[in-house]
Design an enzyme around this catalytic site. Structure first.
Site, PDB file in Angstrom:
ATOM      1  N   TYR A 142       0.824  -1.212   0.000  1.00  0.00           N
ATOM      2  CA  TYR A 142       0.000   0.000   0.000  1.00  0.00           C
ATOM      3  C   TYR A 142       0.859   1.263   0.000  1.00  0.00           C
ATOM      4  O   TYR A 142       0.426   2.309  -0.453  1.00  0.00           O
ATOM      5  CB  TYR A 142      -0.911   0.034   1.229  1.00  0.00           C
ATOM      6  N   LYS A 193       3.117 -15.180   1.996  1.00  0.00           N
ATOM      7  CA  LYS A 193       3.434 -16.040   0.849  1.00  0.00           C
ATOM      8  C   LYS A 193       4.944 -16.232   0.825  1.00  0.00           C
ATOM      9  O   LYS A 193       5.632 -15.783  -0.098  1.00  0.00           O
ATOM     10  CB  LYS A 193       2.912 -15.393  -0.448  1.00  0.00           C
ATOM     11  N   ASP A 226      -2.913 -17.995   0.579  1.00  0.00           N
ATOM     12  CA  ASP A 226      -3.940 -18.627  -0.277  1.00  0.00           C
ATOM     13  C   ASP A 226      -4.593 -19.797   0.447  1.00  0.00           C
ATOM     14  O   ASP A 226      -5.814 -19.986   0.380  1.00  0.00           O
ATOM     15  CB  ASP A 226      -3.346 -19.054  -1.634  1.00  0.00           C
ATOM     16  N   ASP A 250      -6.432  -7.115   3.858  1.00  0.00           N
ATOM     17  CA  ASP A 250      -7.562  -6.472   3.179  1.00  0.00           C
ATOM     18  C   ASP A 250      -8.480  -7.543   2.595  1.00  0.00           C
ATOM     19  O   ASP A 250      -9.693  -7.530   2.782  1.00  0.00           O
ATOM     20  CB  ASP A 250      -7.022  -5.553   2.079  1.00  0.00           C
ATOM     21  N   ASP A 254     -12.267  -9.181   4.193  1.00  0.00           N
ATOM     22  CA  ASP A 254     -13.533  -9.165   3.430  1.00  0.00           C
ATOM     23  C   ASP A 254     -14.128 -10.571   3.376  1.00  0.00           C
ATOM     24  O   ASP A 254     -15.327 -10.773   3.541  1.00  0.00           O
ATOM     25  CB  ASP A 254     -13.305  -8.686   1.987  1.00  0.00           C
TER      26      ASP A 254
HETATM   27  C1  IPM Z   1     -10.481  -1.374   3.628  1.00  0.00           C
HETATM   28  C2  IPM Z   1     -10.695  -0.762   2.287  1.00  0.00           C
HETATM   29  C3  IPM Z   1      -9.555   0.189   1.980  1.00  0.00           C
HETATM   30  C4  IPM Z   1      -8.279  -0.613   1.894  1.00  0.00           C
HETATM   31  C5  IPM Z   1      -9.737   1.064   0.726  1.00  0.00           C
HETATM   32  C6  IPM Z   1     -11.036   1.845   0.767  1.00  0.00           C
HETATM   33  C7  IPM Z   1      -8.568   1.977   0.495  1.00  0.00           C
HETATM   34  O1  IPM Z   1     -10.841  -1.746   1.322  1.00  0.00           O
HETATM   35  O2  IPM Z   1     -10.368  -0.630   4.611  1.00  0.00           O
HETATM   36  O3  IPM Z   1     -10.449  -2.595   3.711  1.00  0.00           O
HETATM   37  O4  IPM Z   1      -7.970  -1.197   0.838  1.00  0.00           O
HETATM   38  O5  IPM Z   1      -7.580  -0.683   2.901  1.00  0.00           O
HETATM   39 MG    MG Z   2     -10.947  -3.695   2.098  1.00  0.00          MG
END
Ligand code: IPM
Ligand code: MG
Length: 369
Positions: A142, A193, A226, A250, A254
């Site tokens: 990032y 990884k 993975d 990230d 999710d």
């Molecule tokens: C998160 C989001 C952010 C990230 C974006 C909005 C920059 O996906 O907080 O998970 O990738 O960190």
């Molecule tokens: Mg995210």
């Protein structure tokens, strides 16, 4: 507790709507729990870009540094898709994380009993699920340099990002994971990884070393990222604390959030290091993002934002009992059958953002009575 100041940066999309419900919970705390929060508001993301031409201002960064905690709604939306990366809504979020050195991102994935059927996995795989993902938040790909898009002599273009970690960045976030595991089920899974990336190999070696030297009493394993993605849907309850880098965190967070029924349920905390007075910068935000497709329609689920405030009470204000109270109120409301659209199930009552928020307040009244 000395400092009860909050900076609210509601941002874009559904951010302001869900933050309105959080404000009601803060007012409730003021009235019913005799604590006083002072609230300051500032712009972030596209909302800030539209006014100032940048996604966050220096003034807001200063305010965020001195606030007891920052509460963030969400940033981003199609309206700003063509804006340069350094001014895009997301850049505001990345800058506040970086400038406040919020290196440890706690993303719990907890499945409420009432929602075991809302998960895409069979109920027996998710009932009682309680995972804590600890994502490194201020390093890795990032922020790594060099980065950018360059023109090549042959007429093609090249896109570059750099995955880079130094020892101290790995150690400090791994330490947070081990400390959390000590108060939870006592197990840490570290993901990278290392089979293809040197930065992953360094990650693996440093976390391993920390484990052996200081946390040998904690159950510990390495898992390739993975494989972790696969195991999260195969047998999610094997995990307690998962620690991983910025990008894998990230993605895996999710994925983990959907085990709980909806991205609308997942809160998060981003924490900095404690200073000598025990004070640290912290930012709390729902993981769901700005969801521009449903913004302004009273469809958003305010639970992740409200639970993020509960995390602020727990991690920034030493108000763990009040955090528990909020979490219990949410569980009760879900058990009572109210659902926003994202977690709607047959036989339940579909309600708006505001009705969900009000129901949580009523339940808080009941629990506190
Ligand atoms: C998160 C989001 C952010 C990230 C974006 C909005 C920059 O996906 O907080 O998970 O990738 O960190
Ligand atoms: Mg995210």
């Amino acid at each position: 507790m000395s400092d009860k100041s909050l900076l609210i940066v509601a941002g874009d999309g559904i951010g302001p709507e869900v933050m309105d419900e959080v404000r009601h919970v803060i007012e409730w705390m003021d009235k019913r729990r005799s604590v006083k929060f002072t609230i300051d508001d500032a712009l972030i993301g596209g909302a800030c870009y539209d006014v100032h031409g940048v996604a966050i201002t220096d003034e807001t960064i200063d305010k965020a540094k001195s606030a007891g905690a920052v509460l963030l709604g969400a940033v981003g939306g199609p309206k700003w898709a063509k804006v340069d990366y350094d001014k895009r809504p997301e850049a505001g979020l990345l800058r506040i994380r970086k400038d406040l050195e919020l290196f440890a991102n706690l993303r719990p994935a907890i499945c409420f009993d009432a929602l075991t059927d809302a998960s895409s996995l069979k109920p027996e795989f998710v009932s009682g699920l309680d995972i804590m993902i600890v994502r490194e938040l201020t390093g890795g790909v990032y922020f790594g340099e060099p980065r950018g898009i360059t023109d090549l002599p042959n007429g093609e273009r090249r896109g570059v990002n750099t995955q880079v970690y130094d020892t101290h960045e790995i150690i400090r976030v791994a330490r947070v994971a081990f400390e959390l595991a000590e108060k939870r089920d006592g197990k840490v899974t570290s993901c990278e990884k290392s089979n293809v990336m040197e930065s992953g190999l360094l990650w693996r070696e440093e976390v391993e070393k920390l484990h052996v030297e200081e946390y040998a009493h904690i159950e510990f394993e390495h898992m390739l990222a993975d494989a972790c993605a696969m195991q999260l849907v195969r047998e999610p309850k094997q995990f307690d604390v998962v620690v991983t880098d910025n990008l894998f965190g990230d993605i895996l967070s999710d994925e983990a959030s959907m085990l709980t029924g909806s991205l609308g349920m997942l809160p998060s905390a981003a924490l900095g290091a404690e200073d000598s007075d025990g004070r640290r910068c912290a930012l709390y935000e729902p993981v769901h993002g700005s969801a521009p497709d449903i913004a302004g329609q009273e469809l958003a689920n305010p639970i992740a934002a409200i639970m993020s405030f509960a995390m602020a009470l727990r991690y920034s204000f030493d108000m763990g009992e009040d955090a528990d109270l909020i979490e219990r109120a949410v569980a009760q409301v879900l058990a009572g059958g109210l659902r926003t659209s994202d977690i709607m199930q047959p036989g339940k009552a579909r309600v708006s953002t505001g009705v969900m928020g009000d129901a949580i307040l009523r339940e808080l009244d009941n629990l506190a009575a």
